[in-house]
Write a protein that holds these residues in place. Sequence first.
Motif, PDB file in Angstrom:
ATOM      1  N   SER A   1      13.142  -2.006   7.300  1.00  0.00           N
ATOM      2  CA  SER A   1      13.153  -0.228   7.737  1.00  0.00           C
ATOM      3  C   SER A   1      13.061   0.197   6.463  1.00  0.00           C
ATOM      4  N   PRO A   2      12.146   1.346   6.391  1.00  0.00           N
ATOM      5  CA  PRO A   2      12.178   2.306   5.080  1.00  0.00           C
ATOM      6  C   PRO A   2      13.306   3.341   5.271  1.00  0.00           C
ATOM      7  N   THR A   3      14.058   3.633   6.262  1.00  0.00           N
ATOM      8  CA  THR A   3      14.901   4.685   6.378  1.00  0.00           C
ATOM      9  C   THR A   3      16.115   4.343   5.769  1.00  0.00           C
ATOM     10  N   GLN A   4      17.067   5.368   5.601  1.00  0.00           N
ATOM     11  CA  GLN A   4      18.220   5.424   4.882  1.00  0.00           C
ATOM     12  C   GLN A   4      19.385   5.054   6.047  1.00  0.00           C
TER      13      GLN A   4
ATOM     14  N   THR B   1       7.316 -12.453  -6.341  1.00  0.00           N
ATOM     15  CA  THR B   1       8.310 -11.660  -5.445  1.00  0.00           C
ATOM     16  C   THR B   1       9.536 -11.208  -5.991  1.00  0.00           C
ATOM     17  N   PHE B   2       9.722  -9.881  -5.878  1.00  0.00           N
ATOM     18  CA  PHE B   2      11.009  -9.399  -6.373  1.00  0.00           C
ATOM     19  C   PHE B   2      11.569  -8.283  -5.314  1.00  0.00           C
ATOM     20  N   VAL B   3      12.860  -7.885  -5.533  1.00  0.00           N
ATOM     21  CA  VAL B   3      13.447  -6.697  -4.449  1.00  0.00           C
ATOM     22  C   VAL B   3      13.945  -5.718  -5.302  1.00  0.00           C
ATOM     23  N   PRO B   4      13.357  -4.664  -5.165  1.00  0.00           N
ATOM     24  CA  PRO B   4      13.908  -3.340  -5.748  1.00  0.00           C
ATOM     25  C   PRO B   4      15.301  -3.150  -5.583  1.00  0.00           C
ATOM     26  N   ASP B   5      15.931  -2.913  -6.469  1.00  0.00           N
ATOM     27  CA  ASP B   5      17.403  -2.431  -6.280  1.00  0.00           C
ATOM     28  C   ASP B   5      17.898  -1.305  -6.120  1.00  0.00           C
ATOM     29  N   ARG B   6      16.806  -0.310  -6.268  1.00  0.00           N
ATOM     30  CA  ARG B   6      17.110   1.198  -6.669  1.00  0.00           C
ATOM     31  C   ARG B   6      15.752   1.903  -6.230  1.00  0.00           C
TER      32      ARG B   6
ATOM     33  N   GLN C   1       0.964  -1.159  -0.087  1.00  0.00           N
ATOM     34  CA  GLN C   1       0.130  -0.080  -0.085  1.00  0.00           C
ATOM     35  C   GLN C   1       0.874   1.187   0.007  1.00  0.00           C
ATOM     36  N   GLY C   2       2.037   1.356   0.704  1.00  0.00           N
ATOM     37  CA  GLY C   2       2.885   2.406   0.639  1.00  0.00           C
ATOM     38  C   GLY C   2       4.285   2.176   0.017  1.00  0.00           C
ATOM     39  N   THR C   3       5.025   2.991   0.381  1.00  0.00           N
ATOM     40  CA  THR C   3       6.527   2.961  -0.375  1.00  0.00           C
ATOM     41  C   THR C   3       7.094   1.872   0.212  1.00  0.00           C
ATOM     42  N   VAL C   4       7.982   1.302  -0.486  1.00  0.00           N
ATOM     43  CA  VAL C   4       9.155   0.344   0.127  1.00  0.00           C
ATOM     44  C   VAL C   4      10.266   0.919   0.063  1.00  0.00           C
ATOM     45  N   ARG C   5      11.331   0.117   0.764  1.00  0.00           N
ATOM     46  CA  ARG C   5      12.598   0.345   0.827  1.00  0.00           C
ATOM     47  C   ARG C   5      13.493  -0.304  -0.352  1.00  0.00           C
ATOM     48  N   PRO C   6      14.337   0.163  -1.052  1.00  0.00           N
ATOM     49  CA  PRO C   6      15.257  -0.522  -1.755  1.00  0.00           C
ATOM     50  C   PRO C   6      15.995  -1.542  -1.096  1.00  0.00           C
ATOM     51  N   GLY C   7      16.163  -2.966  -1.512  1.00  0.00           N
ATOM     52  CA  GLY C   7      16.314  -3.865  -0.854  1.00  0.00           C
ATOM     53  C   GLY C   7      15.353  -4.921  -0.047  1.00  0.00           C
ATOM     54  N   GLU C   8      14.410  -4.197   0.041  1.00  0.00           N
ATOM     55  CA  GLU C   8      13.194  -4.998   0.767  1.00  0.00           C
ATOM     56  C   GLU C   8      12.424  -5.805  -0.152  1.00  0.00           C
ATOM     57  N   LYS C   9      12.131  -7.162   0.295  1.00  0.00           N
ATOM     58  CA  LYS C   9      11.337  -8.090  -0.598  1.00  0.00           C
ATOM     59  C   LYS C   9       9.938  -7.451  -0.804  1.00  0.00           C
ATOM     60  N   VAL C  10       9.519  -7.613  -2.101  1.00  0.00           N
ATOM     61  CA  VAL C  10       8.132  -7.187  -2.290  1.00  0.00           C
ATOM     62  C   VAL C  10       7.468  -8.434  -2.712  1.00  0.00           C
ATOM     63  N   THR C  11       6.203  -8.421  -2.395  1.00  0.00           N
ATOM     64  CA  THR C  11       5.320  -9.491  -2.941  1.00  0.00           C
ATOM     65  C   THR C  11       4.075  -8.966  -3.746  1.00  0.00           C
ATOM     66  N   VAL C  12       3.779  -9.278  -4.922  1.00  0.00           N
ATOM     67  CA  VAL C  12       2.669  -8.810  -5.652  1.00  0.00           C
ATOM     68  C   VAL C  12       1.807 -10.055  -5.799  1.00  0.00           C
ATOM     69  N   THR C  13       0.409  -9.838  -5.475  1.00  0.00           N
ATOM     70  CA  THR C  13      -0.458 -11.083  -5.644  1.00  0.00           C
ATOM     71  C   THR C  13      -1.534 -10.597  -6.516  1.00  0.00           C
ATOM     72  N   ALA C  14      -1.362 -11.792  -7.714  1.00  0.00           N
ATOM     73  CA  ALA C  14      -2.653 -11.645  -8.701  1.00  0.00           C
ATOM     74  C   ALA C  14      -3.925 -12.418  -8.354  1.00  0.00           C
ATOM     75  N   GLY C  15      -5.016 -11.767  -8.325  1.00  0.00           N
ATOM     76  CA  GLY C  15      -6.347 -12.333  -7.821  1.00  0.00           C
ATOM     77  C   GLY C  15      -6.961 -12.724  -9.200  1.00  0.00           C
TER      78      GLY C  15
ATOM     79  N   ALA D   1       9.789   2.442  -4.831  1.00  0.00           N
ATOM     80  CA  ALA D   1      10.917   2.312  -3.778  1.00  0.00           C
ATOM     81  C   ALA D   1      11.664   3.677  -3.402  1.00  0.00           C
ATOM     82  N   ALA D   2      11.542   4.049  -2.168  1.00  0.00           N
ATOM     83  CA  ALA D   2      12.332   5.114  -1.633  1.00  0.00           C
ATOM     84  C   ALA D   2      12.801   4.928  -0.100  1.00  0.00           C
ATOM     85  N   SER D   3      13.705   5.464   0.023  1.00  0.00           N
ATOM     86  CA  SER D   3      14.302   5.474   1.448  1.00  0.00           C
ATOM     87  C   SER D   3      14.082   6.844   2.046  1.00  0.00           C
TER      88      SER D   3
END
Length: 794
Positions: A622-625, A512-517, A463-477, A545-547
């Motif tokens: 953590s979303p912090t830098q 599942t993927f990991v934003p690298d930037r 729902q919100g911003t994720v941090r680079p390097g954080e695992k992200v899961t997108v679900t198809a319904g 993706a943002a820190s």
Amino acid sequence: MSRFSRIATATTVSLIGSLLLVPGAVAAGHTVSTNIPLTCKATPNKFADPQDFSTGEDGVSVDITTPDTVSVGEEFAVKLEIRPVQINVGGLSFGAKIESVSRIKLDVAIPAGLTYLDSSLDNSNANLAGFTVKRINESGTEDPNGRILRIASADNATVGNGPNASGTTAGGVTHVVKNDKLNMKFPVVELKFRAEASGAAGLGVRTTGNAGNYGADENFLTMLAKINAPFVGTLWAPTQCTPRENKDAALAPQASALATVRVVDSGPATETGLTVTAADATAGLPSPVTAQVSPVEATGTVSFASGNTTVEATVKNGTATADLTFPSVGAHELRTTFTPDKAYLFAPSSSTTQVQVKGQDAQFTFSAPGTARADSILAVRATTNTAATGSVTFQLGDGDPVTVPVKNGRTSASLTVPSTPGQSELTATFTPAEGSLFAGAEKRTDITVSSDASTVLTLEGPQGTVRPGEKVTVTAGLQPAAETTVADGTVVFSTDGRTVAVPVTANSAAFTFVPDREGSFTISARYTPADASQTPATADVTVTAASTPTSLELNVPDRVLPFEETVLGVSVTPAADGTLTATHGGRSTTVPVTAGTAVLPMIFTRSGAQQITLNFVPSDDSPTQATTRSFDIKVAEFTFESATVAIEADPTVAAGTPLPLAVTVNPDRGTTRAVSGPLSFAVDGETLVGTDGEPVTMPVSNGTATVRLTFAHGGERTVTVTFTGDGGVTATGTHTVTVTGGKQAPGGSSDIGISSGTNTGSAGTNPFASLVALLAPLWTWLNNIFIKLLGGSS
């Protein structure tokens, strides 16, 4: 030369050499080296006639820094920095002791064409209290029109030429010698002048009138020493010094112009102008405001004021920039004022500017399925900065708008999907609350409305911003077509050049993927049905993706001492978990950070300003830098009021064999690691001396020292070790040893050998060795008085 001669000479030379102007001017300047002779007259209050002593033609070398040129009306400063005097003064003949040095005064002439403005004293590193700068007349009394500046005590205590004069009583700024140790630390004096007339202004000492006569109380430098000796009692020696080669010589002409400042007339002040910009002013955030000052040669400061907030900036190359925080969105009046450094060259100026302040970026995003079935309900979501308050209005096509409030940066709504298949535009509008620091925003996207015979694919991501390097899961319904309940098949996910096929299980597939930037990532999904009961479908979702920028704050106790553990508090904003590594002096300490807080234990091994570098690394979720920041910590000087001396050594030793003594000095507070100072030694009550007859000492480092004593004679011997520390702290320890073998002899130190230690009286270790010759005749004569009176010899 006796030890007394060396000590007294060093003291007086330090006063003379330090007090003779060693200035640093405000304007760009140059340094000149001037040599002047010095001849003094000392008049003891008993036992002897007045005595004369001189430096001869060698004189005293004085380095003076002055501005190259000043203009009429320009203000400039001269800074007097007096170096500390630290030296042992014990060991005078027949028990004589220097008790104090007092009534020191230095007179400086105010040059013609200059106006004296003010003075200041920095006592932060001084242990002598009471120095002031007075403006006096020829009689030595305070006078606002006097042309002499006197550096002396507040009550103007001198040996003469003043309302509070005496040659037989201590007064004024007095340094009392304790434990045979002289430790004088002077304040830094700054004198300020303004140039009034063009020409050459010579900076020098007082020499006009009676001040130019030999042995007069008006002489520019006078002082009073107090010495006490058994049988003789107290001896007072008022001393007056003039700049001449000998008592019969003329005044040295350079004394009245040790350095010269050239004053020029620059004409009327030039008008100045201001051009002010604040293009990126944002409410609630430090925003850059810039002033262009013309002409570019004008230097000074610019103040920016809006409402009750004012900031200042220094003009560099015609530009001054500062950060100013505006309290709200909208138009604000910005008042700008330029104050020149050199009012005699440039005039002040001011301006008023209307600044349009924009709101902060609310970081507004919204999400919704790319496809929706006709006549169904569509779930939509929106997010903002958690500090942003207000509401979001959603509207799908021509349907009724739905407005919902934002809470903690999130909101959601349910919209009715139109009955007609095709494209329908979804609009989301963020409206900030009244008084908000954030700007409004609007987002739009197209929704594909399908018939009920179609299979609908929707994607659900963060729902919100994720941090680079954080695992992200997108679900198809998958919503199966009408009159079916299962949509089998495969969903192919694609993002950032990567494609993955995932089988559908229970009408769902996950990727599942990991934003690298930092940035936006579009995830596309394509459904391929397993049979003809379903239809192909596609959908997209965007993940950002943002820190979050991170700041570090350090909470330091009011007092930090060397070698003692200090607990520092560290705050991480925004609050986050992670680890914190502190680096100081090549050593690193790592502690955990929990909810933005860390407790950091540190030990500093030196006094003064110490730099510590903090490196924060956030946890994986953590979303912090990560961030790094350095801090300066003021570590206080280590002080203690008393100490004890512990000696470890064998109880017996053979004659001729070195006896190791391990000496530890324990302070009444703090740790031994911060203790330093000299040790002196005595055996059977007799002081150990070197070949020059001076007491042998050795340094204590980290509170410990080791020395080896060798005894030539046998018998029971008592070794006494005395520690002398700062602030007059002394401590003594003893050790009794039985020396076996060798010829039995009475106690004493004549048979003792010492294998380490330094002789503080030698020229090689005396920090004032290069100054010893300056006033030697006076102090040699004083010492000889004691010798002759008591019938002894040096």
